[in-house]
Design an enzyme around this catalytic site. Sequence first.
Site, PDB file in Angstrom:
ATOM      1  N   GLU A 114      -0.451  -8.688   5.052  1.00 32.57           N
ATOM      2  CA  GLU A 114      -0.206  -8.845   6.495  1.00 32.57           C
ATOM      3  C   GLU A 114      -1.507  -8.902   7.303  1.00 32.57           C
ATOM      4  O   GLU A 114      -1.470  -9.226   8.489  1.00 32.57           O
ATOM      5  CB  GLU A 114       0.716  -7.730   7.008  1.00 32.57           C
ATOM      6  CG  GLU A 114       0.066  -6.382   7.295  1.00 32.57           C
ATOM      7  CD  GLU A 114      -0.239  -5.566   6.045  1.00 32.57           C
ATOM      8  OE1 GLU A 114      -0.190  -6.120   4.928  1.00 32.57           O
ATOM      9  OE2 GLU A 114      -0.555  -4.367   6.189  1.00 32.57           O
ATOM     10  N   HIS A 119      -3.313  -5.759   1.261  1.00 31.49           N
ATOM     11  CA  HIS A 119      -2.513  -5.949   2.482  1.00 31.49           C
ATOM     12  C   HIS A 119      -2.376  -7.421   2.885  1.00 31.49           C
ATOM     13  O   HIS A 119      -3.196  -7.924   3.657  1.00 31.49           O
ATOM     14  CB  HIS A 119      -3.180  -5.198   3.637  1.00 31.49           C
ATOM     15  CG  HIS A 119      -3.019  -3.719   3.567  1.00 31.49           C
ATOM     16  ND1 HIS A 119      -2.089  -3.032   4.311  1.00 31.49           N
ATOM     17  CD2 HIS A 119      -3.665  -2.787   2.825  1.00 31.49           C
ATOM     18  CE1 HIS A 119      -2.172  -1.735   4.042  1.00 31.49           C
ATOM     19  NE2 HIS A 119      -3.116  -1.557   3.146  1.00 31.49           N
ATOM     20  N   CYS A 170       0.848  -1.204   0.000  1.00 31.93           N
ATOM     21  CA  CYS A 170       0.000   0.000   0.000  1.00 31.93           C
ATOM     22  C   CYS A 170       0.883   1.255   0.000  1.00 31.93           C
ATOM     23  O   CYS A 170       1.504   1.566  -0.994  1.00 31.93           O
ATOM     24  CB  CYS A 170      -0.959  -0.049   1.185  1.00 31.93           C
ATOM     25  SG  CYS A 170      -2.365   1.078   0.992  1.00 31.93           S
TER      26      CYS A 170
END
Lengths: 232, 81
Positions: A196, A194, A85
């Site tokens: 994560e 994302h 991002c």
Amino acid sequence: MRVGVVTFPGSLDDRDARRAVRLAGAEPVALWHDDHDLQGVDAIVLPGGFSYGDYLRCGAIAAQSPIMREVVDAAGRGTPVLGICNGFQILVEAHLLPGGLIRNDHGDFICRDQVLRVENASTAWTNGFTRGQEITIPLKNGEGGFIADAETLKRLEGEGQVAFRYVGVNPNGSLDDIAGVTNAAGNVVGLMPHPEHAVEAGFGPDTAAAMRSGVDGLTFFTSVIRSSLARA
Amino acid sequence: MPTIVVEVMPKAELLDPAGKAVAGSLAKQGRSRVTDVRIGKRFELTVDEITEETLAEARALAEDLLSNGVIEDVVAVKAAE
């Protein structure tokens, strides 16, 4: 294996990224934007957030941070670097990745679980996937529209540097539905969604099997461990 | 103080979502004589004096940091009126 995660003023997913590194089986190392010290890490993550308030352009001021000089040098030596991002925006502003990111074509901030197709499964961060595999990871951005001039786009497509493409819906007007790209060497990868946030059952996207059970993002971090072992 | 003005615009061929939103608002107000809006940036750089050197430095800065050539064009670097 030690994976550094850089914190910039405004980073907000740095702790999530460090947690993802730990869950994958590597040692997370917190790095600070104002240092010149990479602390000998084997790979680097530039996490999401709003670095320096993104005053000039997203990632532009962050790309001038002291640590980015070290990141650029390390990337040149083949160290794996992942930009997520805002981290992706920093990588394009640092000229480690081609193209640019602009405000979403509809003007709205988007937050959704996003299906992606893995287009390149031979990078340091994607070798645990198979080409054509569809994965679901969260996406949240306001300036995620990927653009590049026609010549650059042709090169990216022709040389396999499109790493991920949006499937089902293009959430931000990115050209050619591009969600992430890699450099020619395959050690630097950037994407808007994302990974994560999809590393642990109970906290990830919904899947057909169960609510919040999606862990497709973990493969990014296990891939870089595998790639590092192969390099050693 | 002497000031150098740098103007940066999104590339003409690229979508300018902010400009599009303003154009949409004007259209809703019935201001139909404005057919399009594009939004750029104006930087005012204060310098000790305006010389060929400071103008050259401003031009370099404009290309290097104040704009991103992938998405933007520098349309002016000039001494303030």
